[in-house]
Design a protein around this motif. Structure first.
Motif, PDB file in Angstrom:
ATOM      1  N   TYR A  28     -13.881   4.881   5.020  1.00 47.15           N
ATOM      2  CA  TYR A  28     -13.805   5.695   6.233  1.00 47.15           C
ATOM      3  C   TYR A  28     -14.522   7.022   5.961  1.00 47.15           C
ATOM      4  O   TYR A  28     -14.717   7.398   4.791  1.00 47.15           O
ATOM      5  CB  TYR A  28     -12.344   5.898   6.654  1.00 47.15           C
ATOM      6  CG  TYR A  28     -11.411   6.218   5.512  1.00 47.15           C
ATOM      7  CD1 TYR A  28     -10.820   5.194   4.763  1.00 47.15           C
ATOM      8  CD2 TYR A  28     -11.135   7.526   5.164  1.00 47.15           C
ATOM      9  CE1 TYR A  28      -9.974   5.487   3.698  1.00 47.15           C
ATOM     10  CE2 TYR A  28     -10.288   7.826   4.110  1.00 47.15           C
ATOM     11  CZ  TYR A  28      -9.719   6.805   3.366  1.00 47.15           C
ATOM     12  OH  TYR A  28      -8.903   7.102   2.308  1.00 47.15           O
ATOM     13  N   PRO A  29     -14.921   7.706   7.034  1.00 48.32           N
ATOM     14  CA  PRO A  29     -15.832   8.848   6.858  1.00 48.32           C
ATOM     15  C   PRO A  29     -15.354   9.924   5.887  1.00 48.32           C
ATOM     16  O   PRO A  29     -16.145  10.389   5.060  1.00 48.32           O
ATOM     17  CB  PRO A  29     -15.993   9.411   8.275  1.00 48.32           C
ATOM     18  CG  PRO A  29     -15.727   8.244   9.151  1.00 48.32           C
ATOM     19  CD  PRO A  29     -14.717   7.383   8.462  1.00 48.32           C
ATOM     20  N   TYR A  41     -11.508  17.298   4.214  1.00 54.57           N
ATOM     21  CA  TYR A  41     -11.917  15.921   3.864  1.00 54.57           C
ATOM     22  C   TYR A  41     -11.170  15.354   2.672  1.00 54.57           C
ATOM     23  O   TYR A  41     -11.706  14.569   1.906  1.00 54.57           O
ATOM     24  CB  TYR A  41     -13.444  15.821   3.688  1.00 54.57           C
ATOM     25  CG  TYR A  41     -14.043  16.661   2.586  1.00 54.57           C
ATOM     26  CD1 TYR A  41     -14.372  17.989   2.804  1.00 54.57           C
ATOM     27  CD2 TYR A  41     -14.320  16.115   1.332  1.00 54.57           C
ATOM     28  CE1 TYR A  41     -14.937  18.761   1.800  1.00 54.57           C
ATOM     29  CE2 TYR A  41     -14.890  16.870   0.319  1.00 54.57           C
ATOM     30  CZ  TYR A  41     -15.189  18.190   0.560  1.00 54.57           C
ATOM     31  OH  TYR A  41     -15.757  18.941  -0.431  1.00 54.57           O
ATOM     32  N   ARG A  42      -9.895  15.728   2.541  1.00 58.81           N
ATOM     33  CA  ARG A  42      -9.123  15.188   1.426  1.00 58.81           C
ATOM     34  C   ARG A  42      -9.000  13.664   1.563  1.00 58.81           C
ATOM     35  O   ARG A  42      -8.542  13.138   2.574  1.00 58.81           O
ATOM     36  CB  ARG A  42      -7.724  15.792   1.389  1.00 58.81           C
ATOM     37  CG  ARG A  42      -6.898  15.160   0.298  1.00 58.81           C
ATOM     38  CD  ARG A  42      -5.601  15.859   0.057  1.00 58.81           C
ATOM     39  NE  ARG A  42      -4.816  15.074  -0.881  1.00 58.81           N
ATOM     40  CZ  ARG A  42      -3.829  15.550  -1.603  1.00 58.81           C
ATOM     41  NH1 ARG A  42      -3.496  16.822  -1.486  1.00 58.81           N
ATOM     42  NH2 ARG A  42      -3.160  14.781  -2.410  1.00 58.81           N
ATOM     43  N   ALA A  43      -9.420  12.973   0.553  1.00 60.43           N
ATOM     44  CA  ALA A  43      -9.312  11.512   0.492  1.00 60.43           C
ATOM     45  C   ALA A  43      -9.602  11.127  -0.949  1.00 60.43           C
ATOM     46  O   ALA A  43     -10.159  11.920  -1.713  1.00 60.43           O
ATOM     47  CB  ALA A  43     -10.339  10.852   1.411  1.00 60.43           C
ATOM     48  N   LYS A  99     -17.295  11.146   2.548  1.00 62.28           N
ATOM     49  CA  LYS A  99     -17.683  12.561   2.330  1.00 62.28           C
ATOM     50  C   LYS A  99     -17.130  13.027   0.970  1.00 62.28           C
ATOM     51  O   LYS A  99     -17.844  13.671   0.186  1.00 62.28           O
ATOM     52  CB  LYS A  99     -17.124  13.395   3.491  1.00 62.28           C
ATOM     53  CG  LYS A  99     -16.991  14.862   3.241  1.00 62.28           C
ATOM     54  CD  LYS A  99     -18.196  15.630   3.718  1.00 62.28           C
ATOM     55  CE  LYS A  99     -17.925  17.142   3.628  1.00 62.28           C
ATOM     56  NZ  LYS A  99     -19.096  17.929   3.399  1.00 62.28           N
ATOM     57  N   ALA A 100     -15.863  12.699   0.678  1.00 64.86           N
ATOM     58  CA  ALA A 100     -15.260  13.122  -0.600  1.00 64.86           C
ATOM     59  C   ALA A 100     -16.045  12.531  -1.770  1.00 64.86           C
ATOM     60  O   ALA A 100     -16.340  13.226  -2.754  1.00 64.86           O
ATOM     61  CB  ALA A 100     -13.794  12.694  -0.659  1.00 64.86           C
TER      62      ALA A 100
END
Ligand SMILES: Cc1ncc(COP(=O)(O)O)c(C=O)c1O
Length: 405
Positions: A55-56, A46-48, A60-61
């Motif tokens: 966006y999802p 979930y790297r962001a 999550k991040a």
């Protein structure tokens, strides 16, 4: 408790084969698999960037990052709006000094009182502040028992004192300072009280509100977390009126061509893209420390090891320790010298025997000078150490004595 301390080395990839005795946690700790997994999960799944993406994975991040803030806040009994993530203790200290300089109009001759045991990370930013503003730095000396001289502190802290900085535990002596006395003295004259808790957090229970300090900082890599991540705690009332220290993206409200305003939450102290993986890794480290029994249990196991180490070190001819007599007031650090052998030679012989200790001034040159020394050898113990690690050090010290005498 998901594990026993006897089997704990298995949680650490570097330690599990027991090939070397790692007695250098005060420099940096080792990393349990669960922390490595948490960091890897972020990069793999979930790297962001946080706080902006719609966006999802970005959501999550952001969630994991903010959950980590809650986790770390709970660990030191702070509010989530009191925990700022930084790049480490040094970054916390520097940013805090800039923020204080931006907030308060200190006058020539105003005083900073700091303990002689401080790490360079605390001394040097304040020293530079003092140089810029012509402030006076005063040092609380050591008493005979490797504790601070609290009577002298009472004389040094005066109406001119604007900042007091005293570490919670010494990274050279291991002593846990009774900082509540200093906090009371500082607050009595309206000074800001800062504590470097880098050698204490993760070793003893730390409750920032109970300590009463205005600011406190530490590094993640000393408590089984990753490198490049740290915390600056600020008491809410202090943060409310604190001007930021670092500027850039993520910390602003509105930017115009010639001025800007700041975000009204804690993010105004987190300029730029945060070390997201580091924050997530730090929260995993805190979870790990709590799962194995928490800091009270850790302190007790380490104190037993210090007691054992002290008894064994007595067997080495010409060895002097620089330690508070009560091992319960120590966070697992034993600095020592051996007559006629340079500390670097001690550490080198230990290293050749796969025993990791540190020699030098430990980034605390004023303290080393106060002790009348140029360097010490330092063993630093954590919950993953065993009596066998201490025995291996003792064997290498016996070799050093044979070689050099
Ligand atoms: C007591 C103490 N304070 C501050 C620091 C600075 O930490 P960092 O190098 O992680 O910024 C250290 C690290 O050696 C330390 O032991």
């Amino acid at each position: 408790m998901h594990n026993t301390f006897e089997h704990i080395k298995k949680d650490f990839p570097v330690l599990k084969d027991n090939t070397f005795a790692y007695l250098d946690t005060a420099a940096t700790s080792q990393t349990p698999q669960s922390v490595i997994d948490a960091i890897s999960d972020y990069y793999t799944n979930y790297r962001a960037s946080i706080h902006r993406g719609l966006y999802p994975v970005a959501e999550k991040a952001t969630q994991e990052y903010e959950k980590a803030r809650e986790r770390v806040a709970e660990f030191i009994h702070a509010g989530t709006d009191e925990v700022i993530f930084t790049a480490g203790a040094t970054a916390s200290s520097n940013m805090l000094v800039y923020a204080l300089e931006n907030t308060f109009d200190l006058q020539e001759g105003d005083e900073i009182v700091i303990s002689i045991t401080e790490h360079h990370a605390s001394i040097v930013p304040l020293q530079e502040f003092a140089r810029r503003k012509k402030l006076v730095m005063k040092y609380i000396p050591l008493a005979n028992n490797f504790e601070l001289d609290y009577n002298k502190a009472a004389e040094l802290i005066t109406e001119r004192t604007k900042i007091v900085s005293v570490m919670l535990a010494s990274n050279v002596l291991g002593t846990i300072h009774d900082i509540s006395k200093i906090v009371a003295l500082g607050h009595k004259v309206g000074a800001i009280v800062i504590s470097d808790a880098t050698a204490a957090v993760g070793h003893i229970p730390v409750d920032v509100h109970h300590l009463g300090v205005d600011f406190l900082y530490f590094s993640g890599h000393k408590i089984c977390g990753p490198t490049g991540i740290g915390v600056l705690y600020g008491k809410k009332e202090r943060l409310n009126s604190l001007y930021p220290g670092f500027f850039g993206g993520s910390m602003i409200d509105v930017v115009e061509k010639d001025r800007a305003t700041w975000a009204d939450d804690i993010s105004r102290f987190e300029a730029g893209t945060s070390n997201i993986a580091g924050v997530i890794g730090l929260a995993a480290a805190v979870t790990y420390l709590e799962d194995i029994g928490g800091t009270k249990a850790i302190h007790s196991i380490v104190a037993d090891l210090v007691e054992y180490a002290m008894q064994e070190l007595k067997k080495i001819e010409g060895l002097t320790v620089y330690v508070e007599a009560d091992v319960r007031k120590n966070t697992g650090i034993v600095s020592f010298t051996i007559d006629g052998i340079h500390p670097h030679d001690i550490a080198q012989i230990a290293g050749q025997n796969n025993v990791a200790i540190r020699a030098g001034h430990h980034c605390a040159m004023p303290l080393i000078e106060e002790l009348g020394l140029s360097a010490t050898a330092r063993m630093s113990l954590y919950f993953y150490n065993t009596k066998n690690d201490v025995d291996r050090l003792i064997l290498s010290l016996q070799k050093a004595v044979k070689t050099f005498k």
